[in-house]
Design a protein around this motif. Structure first.
Motif, short mmCIF file in Angstrom:
data_model
loop_
_atom_site.label_atom_id
_atom_site.label_comp_id
_atom_site.label_asym_id
_atom_site.label_seq_id
_atom_site.Cartn_x
_atom_site.Cartn_y
_atom_site.Cartn_z
N LYS A 159 -3.69 12.01 9.14
CA LYS A 159 -2.74 12.83 8.39
C LYS A 159 -3.45 13.70 7.35
O LYS A 159 -3.11 14.87 7.17
CB LYS A 159 -1.69 11.94 7.72
N TYR A 160 -4.40 13.13 6.65
CA TYR A 160 -5.16 13.93 5.69
C TYR A 160 -5.87 15.08 6.40
O TYR A 160 -5.93 16.21 5.90
CB TYR A 160 -6.17 13.06 4.96
N GLU A 161 -6.43 14.79 7.55
CA GLU A 161 -7.12 15.83 8.32
C GLU A 161 -6.14 16.90 8.80
O GLU A 161 -6.41 18.10 8.70
CB GLU A 161 -7.81 15.17 9.52
N PHE A 180 -17.95 9.31 3.43
CA PHE A 180 -17.55 10.54 2.76
C PHE A 180 -17.38 11.64 3.80
O PHE A 180 -18.25 11.84 4.65
CB PHE A 180 -18.60 10.94 1.73
N TYR A 181 -16.25 12.36 3.70
CA TYR A 181 -15.92 13.38 4.69
C TYR A 181 -15.52 14.68 3.98
O TYR A 181 -14.85 14.65 2.95
CB TYR A 181 -14.76 12.91 5.57
N HIS A 182 -15.90 15.79 4.56
CA HIS A 182 -15.44 17.08 4.05
C HIS A 182 -14.99 17.94 5.23
O HIS A 182 -15.37 17.70 6.37
CB HIS A 182 -16.54 17.80 3.25
N LEU A 188 -12.32 16.74 9.56
CA LEU A 188 -13.10 16.16 8.48
C LEU A 188 -14.37 15.56 9.07
O LEU A 188 -14.32 14.72 9.97
CB LEU A 188 -12.29 15.08 7.76
N VAL A 189 -15.51 16.01 8.56
CA VAL A 189 -16.81 15.64 9.09
C VAL A 189 -17.56 14.83 8.05
O VAL A 189 -17.57 15.17 6.86
CB VAL A 189 -17.62 16.89 9.48
N GLU A 190 -18.23 13.77 8.48
CA GLU A 190 -18.92 12.89 7.53
C GLU A 190 -20.15 13.57 6.93
O GLU A 190 -20.84 14.33 7.60
CB GLU A 190 -19.34 11.59 8.22
N PHE A 191 -20.39 13.26 5.66
CA PHE A 191 -21.59 13.74 4.98
C PHE A 191 -22.09 12.63 4.05
O PHE A 191 -21.41 11.65 3.81
CB PHE A 191 -21.31 15.02 4.19
N GLY A 192 -23.30 12.81 3.52
CA GLY A 192 -23.82 11.90 2.51
C GLY A 192 -24.31 10.56 3.02
O GLY A 192 -24.57 9.65 2.22
N GLN A 193 -24.47 10.41 4.34
CA GLN A 193 -24.94 9.13 4.88
C GLN A 193 -26.32 8.81 4.28
O GLN A 193 -27.22 9.63 4.31
CB GLN A 193 -25.05 9.17 6.41
N GLU A 194 -26.41 7.61 3.72
CA GLU A 194 -27.67 7.09 3.18
C GLU A 194 -28.17 7.85 1.95
O GLU A 194 -29.26 7.57 1.46
CB GLU A 194 -28.77 7.09 4.25
N GLU A 195 -27.42 8.82 1.45
CA GLU A 195 -27.86 9.56 0.26
C GLU A 195 -27.58 8.75 -0.99
O GLU A 195 -26.53 8.11 -1.12
CB GLU A 195 -27.18 10.92 0.19
N ALA A 196 -28.52 8.79 -1.94
CA ALA A 196 -28.38 8.03 -3.19
C ALA A 196 -27.41 8.71 -4.15
O ALA A 196 -26.80 8.04 -4.99
CB ALA A 196 -29.73 7.86 -3.85
N VAL A 197 -27.27 10.01 -4.03
CA VAL A 197 -26.35 10.78 -4.87
C VAL A 197 -25.36 11.49 -3.97
O VAL A 197 -25.75 12.20 -3.04
CB VAL A 197 -27.10 11.82 -5.74
N ILE A 198 -24.07 11.27 -4.24
CA ILE A 198 -23.01 11.90 -3.45
C ILE A 198 -22.44 13.06 -4.25
O ILE A 198 -21.88 12.87 -5.33
CB ILE A 198 -21.89 10.89 -3.13
#
Length: 233
Positions: A159-161, A180-182, A188-198
């Motif tokens: 629904k959000y998508e 995290f998705y943008h 909505l596509v995932e981003f920030g995988q394994e990143e220390a800063v989102i």
């Protein structure tokens, strides 16, 4: 167990298990229910908003009411930290407003949600109604619980998508497997995988350290004030 519902037309409370009640609710034979089924027909957003009362937390997804269950302390700590940090940041930068799950968001004719945390731009705020918000948030965070996880990553995600949320954070206070998705075009596509800063893609300048999203260290390290000092330029 009898559950009461305020019948606005009759001006009194009626039991949901009472066969004379128009909106009869059947609970499955297991632990505390989170899903309810309606015997007469699917609910509309207007019916749901008329039924909804202060202190009642529920979503309406495709005409079906989904009740919220009480959350765990780690869930509450994580929601409180992120809400207070984001709200303070948005206020200081004058970007819009942040609301918790006490505000109903009408997405469609049969879908109303109450996001754990949601950010709205000033343009969106100008469209708010007295009893609900009739526009999808720009940014949403949902904190997973055993009762809500299936919907947060499934039907509610869809629904959000579908209705235009531009960024969606799904936070798991138990496993810390945050996602995290943008928005990219229609999905909505995932981003920030394994990143220390989102770093948010839609809230200008806002970011968090992944380690801040661990409720085991809350509220001591860091405090909201300490984190805000880092985030603000």
């Amino acid at each position: 167990m009898a559950v009461s519902l305020f019948d606005r037309r009759a001006g009194r409370r009626k039991t949901l298990l009472d066969p004379t009640c128009r909106h009869k609710i059947n609970y499955p034979e297991r632990s505390m229910p989170t899903h309810v089924s309606i015997t007469h027909q699917l609910w509309t957003a207007d019916e749901f908003l008329e039924w909804l009362e202060p202190g009642v937390f529920a979503n309406l997804i495709d005409g079906q009411i989904i009740m919220h269950s009480p959350v765990s302390l780690p869930h509450g700590n994580l929601a409180n930290f992120l809400d207070r940090l984001l709200a303070a940041y948005v206020e200081r930068r004058r970007l819009g407003v942040v609301h918790r799950e006490v505000i109903a968001v009408r997405l469609a004719q049969r879908t109303v949600v109450m996001p754990d945390i949601a950010f709205y731009t000033h343009d969106q705020v100008s469209r708010f109604q007295e009893t609900h918000i009739p526009v999808a948030p720009t940014w949403v965070a949902e904190i997973l619980s055993p009762a809500s996880a299936g919907d947060d990553v499934g039907r509610k995600f869809a629904k959000y998508e579908e209705y235009g949320v531009r960024e969606y954070w799904i936070l798991d206070p138990r496993t810390l497997a945050h996602r995290f998705y943008h928005r990219q075009s229609e999905v909505l596509v995932e981003f920030g995988q394994e990143e220390a800063v989102i770093r948010s893609r839609v809230i200008p300048g806002f970011w968090v350290r992944r380690v801040w999203l661990d409720p085991r260290h809350m509220p001591e390290s860091p405090t909201v004030s300490e984190a805000l000092t880092e985030v603000l330029p």
